[in-house]
Design an enzyme around this catalytic site. Structure first.
Site, PDB file in Angstrom:
ATOM      1  N   PRO A   1      32.550   3.225 -40.639  1.00 12.25           N
ATOM      2  CA  PRO A   1      33.808   3.763 -40.117  1.00 12.25           C
ATOM      3  C   PRO A   1      34.730   2.626 -39.651  1.00 12.25           C
ATOM      4  O   PRO A   1      34.257   1.683 -39.026  1.00 12.25           O
ATOM      5  CB  PRO A   1      33.377   4.623 -38.920  1.00 12.25           C
ATOM      6  CG  PRO A   1      31.916   4.847 -39.085  1.00 12.25           C
ATOM      7  CD  PRO A   1      31.370   3.732 -39.919  1.00 12.25           C
TER       8      PRO A   1
ATOM      9  N   GLY B   1      32.135  -3.285 -36.893  1.00 13.53           N
ATOM     10  CA  GLY B   1      32.265  -4.482 -37.726  1.00 13.53           C
ATOM     11  C   GLY B   1      32.710  -4.210 -39.153  1.00 13.53           C
ATOM     12  O   GLY B   1      32.362  -4.986 -40.048  1.00 13.53           O
TER      13      GLY B   1
ATOM     14  N   ASP C   1      30.775 -11.337 -34.300  1.00 16.26           N
ATOM     15  CA  ASP C   1      30.748 -10.344 -35.382  1.00 16.26           C
ATOM     16  C   ASP C   1      30.428 -11.000 -36.725  1.00 16.26           C
ATOM     17  O   ASP C   1      29.535 -10.554 -37.459  1.00 16.26           O
ATOM     18  CB  ASP C   1      32.099  -9.609 -35.479  1.00 16.26           C
ATOM     19  CG  ASP C   1      32.343  -8.681 -34.308  1.00 16.26           C
ATOM     20  OD1 ASP C   1      31.536  -8.716 -33.358  1.00 16.26           O
ATOM     21  OD2 ASP C   1      33.333  -7.934 -34.335  1.00 16.26           O
TER      22      ASP C   1
ATOM     23  N   GLY D   1      34.336  -0.326 -33.799  1.00 22.46           N
ATOM     24  CA  GLY D   1      33.427  -1.249 -33.115  1.00 22.46           C
ATOM     25  C   GLY D   1      32.186  -1.580 -33.920  1.00 22.46           C
ATOM     26  O   GLY D   1      31.258  -2.200 -33.400  1.00 22.46           O
TER      27      GLY D   1
HETATM   28  C1  MEV Z   1      33.805  -7.173 -30.794  1.00 30.23           C
HETATM   29  O1  MEV Z   1      32.777  -6.711 -31.644  1.00 30.23           O
HETATM   30  C2  MEV Z   1      33.218  -7.958 -29.661  1.00 30.23           C
HETATM   31  C3  MEV Z   1      34.256  -8.524 -28.666  1.00 30.23           C
HETATM   32  O2  MEV Z   1      33.503  -9.205 -27.670  1.00 30.23           O
HETATM   33  C4  MEV Z   1      35.221  -9.458 -29.328  1.00 30.23           C
HETATM   34  C5  MEV Z   1      34.574 -10.753 -29.784  1.00 30.23           C
HETATM   35  O3  MEV Z   1      33.531 -11.144 -29.306  1.00 30.23           O
HETATM   36  O4  MEV Z   1      35.184 -11.397 -30.658  1.00 30.23           O
HETATM   37  C6  MEV Z   1      35.017  -7.415 -27.984  1.00 30.23           C
END
Ligand code: MEV
Length: 404
Positions: free
Chosen positions: A99, A105, A150, A103
């Site tokens: 999706p 990736g 990520d 969050g």
């Molecule tokens: C995003 O998956 C994780 C965050 O900590 C951003 C990052 O680490 O680049 C929100």
């Protein structure tokens, strides 16, 4: 044709604080993947790339895309990394089951799948370290100040203990554990969330540094718990991390509702995962609680299956139904008004205004096609009929369960 794929990811503990040099733990989601297929075209200019990404309704040549379009960026970066300038004209098709903006990736997985497909197609597969570095360049363009977690977890496809600027460290998992993913259905914009935290940190550096230190404490607790297979302590670390994420300001009512629901249902711990402000939450399920059911075939008991296996056997068709109905709704959202009998109206019609006033999503492109088109009706009927079949299958299973 060369096909390659890349996984999605979850952040177990430590998001946001990781951008400020604190450690974080992340794990791959091997079953959710982006796939890229590269094949040479018989015709076209040398060096041209025809990109198709049906999930985002994109079909264009590379040179037609804006230079900062993520797919255009990763294709160009891969060519530069491999020092390939003129290659046979190429078709690149990209699809993803992850999706978007939730969050998990999805953007990173698309970048890694594309660079894997291209580098393998041109005979120079790239090592995970270089895959990660290239995908990081795309992250920087689109997420402002990413930590790099990520691209690392997606490129290495292993659980990682990550500290910005340090060498990648895979970490051992003591024993398997079960996480449940809950999607708020709200898109979460990583750059917006990261930018918001940056502003808050600039305004109150001391307070935020202290919060990030406490997040680092939950990561240390969680890491030890995972290594020792101590799930109660891991749940505690997740809960503490979630409280801190709330204080940092990246939770949302929808996330809190899902987290509360998971906790009420017996989760050992639950938290948002990723940038937050929507997207997904993860909940740690109690282990050893998975009921085993008899699986049936031709009305006879066959293999034993986990209850979760059965539940998901109904989730996936219904999920496909949702996607199909969305596509059918988009076909039905094309405004034919103004096409007249076949070649337009004899009086002026503001089609854009009509579209907005009547709640359509686009204006039909061709009047002859618009008056003849029944695709939307067929797609709606088919999507509805298939939804009925899937619900009936679920109904039959439930009736069978009650009869047993
Ligand atoms: C995003 O998956 C994780 C965050 O900590 C951003 C990052 O680490 O680049 C929100």
């Amino acid at each position: 044709m060369t096909i390659a794929s890349a996984c999605g990811k979850i952040i177990l503990l430590g998001e946001h604080a990781v951008v400020y040099g604190r450690p974080a733990l992340a794990a791959p989601l091997p079953d959710l993947r982006a796939t890229a297929a590269a094949s040479d075209l018989a015709e076209g200019e040398p060096g041209s790339v025809c990109i198709e990404a049906p999930d985002i309704e994109l079909a264009a040549w590379l040179h037609e895309l804006s230079p900062d379009q993520p797919l255009a960026v990763i294709v160009r970066l891969t060519r530069q990394a491999l020092a390939i300038e003129k290659h046979p004209p190429l078709a690149l098709r990209v699809q993803s089951s992850i999706p978007v903006a939730s969050g998990l990736g999805s953007g990173t997985a698309v970048s890694v799948a594309v660079l894997r497909a291209l580098s393998a197609h041109w005979g120079h597969p790239l090592a995970p370290e270089r895959q990660s570095a290239l995908a990081f360049e795309v992250e920087k363009l689109h997420h402002g100040t990413p930590s790099g977690i990520d691209n690392t977890v997606v490129a290495y496809e292993q659980p990682v203990y990550f500290v910005r600027g340090d060498a990648t460290q895979p970490f051992p998992i003591g024993a398997p554990f079960t996480l449940v993913l809950g999607d708020t259905g709200l898109r979460s914009n990583t750059s917006m969330a990261v930018g918001m935290v940056l502003q808050a940190w600039q305004a109150e550096k001391e307070r935020f540094e202290a919060l990030f230190d406490r997040v680092a404490g939950t990561v240390a607790l969680g890491r030890k718990a995972i290594e020792q297979g101590d799930w109660a302590t891991l749940g505690e670390a997740m809960d503490k991390n979630q409280q801190l994420l709330q204080e940092i300001g990246v939770s949302s009512d929808e996330l809190e509702t899902l987290i509360e629901t998971a906790k009420q249902a017996g989760a050992l711990g639950a938290k948002l995962s990723g940038a937050g402000m929507g997207g997904n939450m993860i909940a740690l399920a109690e282990t050893g609680m998975e009921p085993i059911l008899p699986g049936y075939t031709h009305l006879q008991q066959a293999q034993p299956v986990r209850a979760a296996h059965w539940v998901l056997s109904h989730f996936w068709p219904l999920h496909r139904d949702l996607v199909r109905l969305g596509r059918a709704a988009s076909s039905a959202g094309s405004l034919p008004l103004g096409s007249g009998a076949l070649a337009g109206c004899p009086f002026p019609v503001d089609r854009q205004w009509l579209m907005e006033a009547l709640g359509f999503s686009q204006v039909s492109e061709n009047s002859l096609d618009a008056v003849a088109d029944r695709d939307w009706a067929v797609e709606m009927a088919f999507s509805g009929a298939l939804l009925g079949v899937h619900l009936s299958r679920l109904g039959e299973d439930l009736v069978k369960c009650l009869a047993l």
